[in-house]
Design an enzyme around this catalytic site. Structure first.
Site, mmCIF file in Angstrom:
data_model
loop_
_atom_site.group_PDB
_atom_site.id
_atom_site.type_symbol
_atom_site.label_atom_id
_atom_site.label_comp_id
_atom_site.label_asym_id
_atom_site.label_seq_id
_atom_site.Cartn_x
_atom_site.Cartn_y
_atom_site.Cartn_z
ATOM 1 N N CYS A 43 0.729 -1.156 0.047
ATOM 2 C CA CYS A 43 -0.136 0.040 -0.190
ATOM 3 C C CYS A 43 0.778 1.292 -0.123
ATOM 4 C CB CYS A 43 -1.057 0.087 1.339
ATOM 5 S SG CYS A 43 -2.204 -1.349 1.121
HETATM 6 N N1 LIG Z 1 -2.770 -5.724 2.161
HETATM 7 C C1 LIG Z 1 -3.229 -4.638 2.817
HETATM 8 O O1 LIG Z 1 -3.103 -4.432 3.959
HETATM 9 C C2 LIG Z 1 -4.264 -3.744 2.186
HETATM 10 C C3 LIG Z 1 -4.900 -2.703 2.865
HETATM 11 C C4 LIG Z 1 -5.887 -1.831 2.367
HETATM 12 C C5 LIG Z 1 -6.174 -2.105 0.976
HETATM 13 N N2 LIG Z 1 -5.370 -3.153 0.250
HETATM 14 C C6 LIG Z 1 -5.692 -3.165 -1.093
HETATM 15 O O2 LIG Z 1 -6.598 -4.135 -1.523
HETATM 16 C C7 LIG Z 1 -6.439 -4.672 -2.650
HETATM 17 C C8 LIG Z 1 -5.956 -6.219 -2.222
HETATM 18 O O3 LIG Z 1 -4.905 -6.251 -1.601
HETATM 19 P P1 LIG Z 1 -4.372 -7.610 -0.989
HETATM 20 O O4 LIG Z 1 -3.201 -7.099 -0.118
HETATM 21 O O5 LIG Z 1 -5.641 -8.283 -0.449
HETATM 22 O O6 LIG Z 1 -3.802 -8.448 -2.119
HETATM 23 P P2 LIG Z 1 -3.341 -9.748 -2.127
HETATM 24 O O7 LIG Z 1 -2.589 -10.271 -3.278
HETATM 25 O O8 LIG Z 1 -3.052 -10.463 -0.729
HETATM 26 O O9 LIG Z 1 -5.047 -10.828 -2.655
HETATM 27 C C9 LIG Z 1 -5.292 -10.619 -3.930
HETATM 28 C C10 LIG Z 1 -5.977 -11.857 -4.484
HETATM 29 O O10 LIG Z 1 -6.690 -11.787 -5.545
HETATM 30 C C11 LIG Z 1 -6.277 -13.103 -6.380
HETATM 31 N N3 LIG Z 1 -6.618 -12.573 -7.673
HETATM 32 C C12 LIG Z 1 -5.763 -11.872 -8.612
HETATM 33 N N4 LIG Z 1 -6.592 -11.577 -9.641
HETATM 34 C C13 LIG Z 1 -7.904 -12.213 -9.657
HETATM 35 C C14 LIG Z 1 -8.888 -12.339 -10.629
HETATM 36 N N5 LIG Z 1 -8.921 -11.750 -11.927
HETATM 37 N N6 LIG Z 1 -9.794 -13.193 -10.195
HETATM 38 C C15 LIG Z 1 -10.042 -13.672 -8.869
HETATM 39 N N7 LIG Z 1 -8.992 -13.386 -7.963
HETATM 40 C C16 LIG Z 1 -7.891 -12.831 -8.447
HETATM 41 C C17 LIG Z 1 -5.034 -13.373 -5.983
HETATM 42 O O11 LIG Z 1 -4.872 -14.665 -6.326
HETATM 43 C C18 LIG Z 1 -4.851 -13.181 -4.680
HETATM 44 O O12 LIG Z 1 -5.376 -14.039 -3.890
HETATM 45 C C19 LIG Z 1 -5.201 -4.007 -3.270
HETATM 46 O O13 LIG Z 1 -5.837 -3.001 -4.168
HETATM 47 C C20 LIG Z 1 -4.608 -3.189 -2.149
HETATM 48 O O14 LIG Z 1 -3.862 -2.329 -2.546
HETATM 49 C C21 LIG Z 1 -4.682 -3.858 0.635
#
Ligand SMILES: NC(=O)c1ccc[n+]([C@@H]2O[C@H](COP(=O)([O-])OP(=O)(O)OC[C@H]3O[C@@H](n4cnc5c(N)ncnc54)[C@H](O)[C@@H]3O)[C@@H](O)[C@H]2O)c1
Length: 433
Positions: A270
Site C-alpha cells: 500500500c
Molecule cells: N494488504 C493490505 O494491507 C491492504 C490494505 C488496504 C487495501 N489494500 C488493497 O486491497 C487490494 C487487495 O490487496 P491484498 O493485499 O488483499 O492483495 P493479495 O495479493 O493479498 O490478494 C489478492 C488476491 O486476488 C487474487 N486475484 C488476482 N486476480 C484475480 C482475478 N482476476 N480473479 C480472482 N482472484 C484474483 C489473487 O490470487 C490473490 O489471492 C489492493 O488494491 C490493495 O492495494 C490492501
C-alpha cells in the site's frame, strides 16, 4: 425479494473476488454474520486451502475458516460462472504498479470482465481495491454496462476502500469505520446496508471519486510523514542528535503532533504504491504532486542509507563490507507480519550482495523466500549464530524477539527501528538510524 431485505435477513449471497489480505478477512466476517459467502480466486491453492478450513493469512485463524466452512457459510472456487448466483460482489484484487511506475489495473479489469459476463439485474458490485479517483466511474462502470444493464438502476455500483491493517490486533475489519461512495444514492445506500451488517461505523460519501480519493489521502499522508521523519533522521545524524529521543519527547505534546518513525524504507502493497496512483492521475490532469514525489525520493533512498551505516559500523571494527557476514533480522515489511512485498529488507539484501557481503537472515514469520532467483532460509537464532556475524542489522522489529539478548551476543548491531532502546550495557555496539 429486494436486495435490501435480503441483506437485512441475511439471505443475500455474497461473492468476494480475491481472497488475499483484504478479501479473506472480509469473507470470514460476512460468513460469521450469517451470510452464505463464496470466495472467488484464480489461485487454486488458496481455494483448496479455504475449502479444507486452513488459513494462509496471519490475522485470520484457521478455526474461523473451518467453522464457517462446516456451517455451510463459506466456500471458495475458481469457477467464475458462480458469480451469476451472487446478490452482492466485492472485488478485492491487487492493484500494483507497472515497471514504469504507472497503475496496473489488469487484475481489476479481469475481475470486472468476469462479473460482466454474469451480471444480472439487482446485483450490487463494490470495488475495494485501492485505485486512482475515477476508476469506478470511468473503467468499471462502462465495462459492466457493455452487457446492456445500467448502473444505478438495473444493477448497483459503489467503491469502498479497504483499511485493514495486517498484524494490528486493536483494529479489525469489524471495528475500522468503512467509507462508501456509490454511483448514485441507492448504490451508496445498499453498500451501506451491506457493510453495516458486519462493521460498526459506515461513512457514506457523495461519490465513488471521493471514496477513492479518501484512501489515497490516507496513504499519502503516511508516506509523506514517513518521508519527513526519515529526512529528520538523516539531518539528526549529521548533527549528532538522537532522532528517537526527539520523537519520544515531541510525542508528549497532547495536540498538533502525531509521531511517525524513521526506518529502512517503505514496504508492503500500500504505502509505497498508492501515492504513485495519485501522482499519476494528478499528472494526467496537469498537476505535479510535489510532496508525493519528494517523499518517494527520500523514502526510496533509505535502503542505500542503511547500507552506508552498515559500512561505517564495519569500518569502525577495521572491516570492509566485502567478505563480511551480515545477518538481517526481520525481512517482512513491518512488525509481526509475514508479508515481504516491497520490503526494504530485500533491497538492503540486494545492495549488500552487490558489495560481496555474505548475507543471511532470521525472521520468525518468514521461514523462507526467493529473491532475484535466489532462495533464502531463515537461520536459527542462537548465541553462536549471533556471535559469528560481523554485523547484525535489525530491519524489522518483530515483537517476539528479545533485542537486549541480541545485543548481548552480537559484536555489532545496526538498528533501523530503535528496537535496542533497552540494551543499556551494550550501547557501544549499536549503530542507530
Ligand atoms: N494488504 C493490505 O494491507 C491492504 C490494505 C488496504 C487495501 N489494500 C488493497 O486491497 C487490494 C487487495 O490487496 P491484498 O493485499 O488483499 O492483495 P493479495 O495479493 O493479498 O490478494 C489478492 C488476491 O486476488 C487474487 N486475484 C488476482 N486476480 C484475480 C482475478 N482476476 N480473479 C480472482 N482472484 C484474483 C489473487 O490470487 C490473490 O489471492 C489492493 O488494491 C490493495 O492495494 C490492501
Amino acid at each position: 425479494m429486494e436486495l435490501r431485505d435480503k441483506i437485512r435477513n441475511r439471505q443475500a449471497r455474497i461473492g468476494i473476488i480475491g481472497l488475499g489480505y483484504v478479501g479473506l478477512p472480509l469473507a470470514v466476517e460476512f460468513a460469521k454474520a450469517g451470510f452464505a459467502v463464496t470466495g472467488f480466486d484464480v489461485d487454486v491453492a488458496k481455494v483448496s486451502s479455504i475449502n479444507k478450513g486452513h488459513s494462509y493469512i496471519g490475522d485470520v485463524p484457521s478455526e474461523d475458516i473451518a467453522a464457517a466452512v462446516r456451517a455451510g457459510k463459506l466456500s471458495a472456487t475458481d469457477d467464475m460462472s458462480k458469480l451469476h448466483d451472487m446478490d452482492a460482489i466485492d472485488i478485492c484484487v491487487p492493484t500494483p504498479l507497472r515497471k514504469t511506475r504507472d497503475p496496473d489495473l489488469s487484475y481489476v479489469v479481469l475481475a470486472v470482465d468476469a462479473v460482466r459476463a454474469r451480471l444480472k439485474p439487482g446485483q450490487l458490485v463494490i470495488l475495494e481495491s485501492t485505485t486512482y479517483p475515477g476508476t469506478t466511474d470511468e473503467v468499471v462502470q462502462p465495462a459492466l454496462e457493455e452487457g446492456g444493464l445500467k448502473a444505478g438502476s438495473d444493477f448497483y455500483l459503489a467503491f469502498s476502500p479497504e483499511r485493514v491493517d495486517p498484524g494490528n490486533p486493536t483494529y479489525t475489519t469489524r471495528t475500522i469505520p468503512k467509507v462508501v461512495g456509490g454511483v448514485n444514492e441507492i448504490s451508496t445506500e445498499l453498500a451501506k446496508e451491506l457493510y453495516g451488517s458486519i462493521i460498526s461505523t459506515i461513512v457514506p460519501v457523495s461519490s465513488t471519486q471521493v471514496a477513492e480519493m479518501v484512501k489515497l489521502l490516507e496513504n499519502t499522508f503516511r508516506a509523506v510523514n514517513i518521508g519527513l521523519v526519515n529526512e529528520i533522521a538523516l539531518m539528526s545524524h549529521r548533527m549528532n542528535i538522537d532522532v528517537w529521543e526527539v520523537i519520544e519527547a515531541a510525542s508528549t505534546k497532547p495536540f498538533g503532533f502525531m509521531p511517525f518513525y524513521p526506518g529502512p524504507g517503505l514496504g508492503g502493497h500500500c504505502i509505497p504504491v498508492d501515492p504513485l496512483y495519485l501522482s499519476w492521475t494528478a499528472r494526467l490532469n496537469g498537476f505535479e504532486a510535489r510532496f508525493i514525489e519528494l517523499a518517494a525520493q527520500v523514502n526510496g533512498g533509505m535502503p542505500h542509507y542503511v547500507v552506508t551505516r552498515i559500512t561505517e559500523a564495519l569500518n569502525e571494527q577495521a572491516k570492509s563490507l566485502r567478505g563480511s557476514r551480515v545477518l538481517i533480522l526481520g525481512v517482512a515489511y513491518k512488525r509481526d507480519v509475514g508479508d515481504i512485498r516491497e520490503s526494504p529488507a530485500l533491497e538492503i539484501i540486494s545492495l549488500l550482495l552487490g558489495k560481496k557481503a555474505h548475507v543471511a537472515y532470521h525472521d520468525p514469520h518468514v521461514p523462507w523466500f526467493v529473491h532475484n532467483g535466489k532462495r533464502f532460509e531463515s537461520l536459527n537464532l542462537d548465541p553462536t549464530t549471533l556471535a559469528e556475524q560481523d554485523c547484525v542489522v535489525i530491519a524489522t522489529d518483530h515483537s517476539s524477539l528479545d533485542y537486549k539478548w541480541v545485543t548481548e551476543h552480537a559484536a555489532c548491531v545496526v538498528d533501523t527501528r530503535n528496537a535496542t532502546r533497552d540494551a543499556n550495557g551494550h550501547r557501544h555496539k549499536v549503530t542507530k538510524l
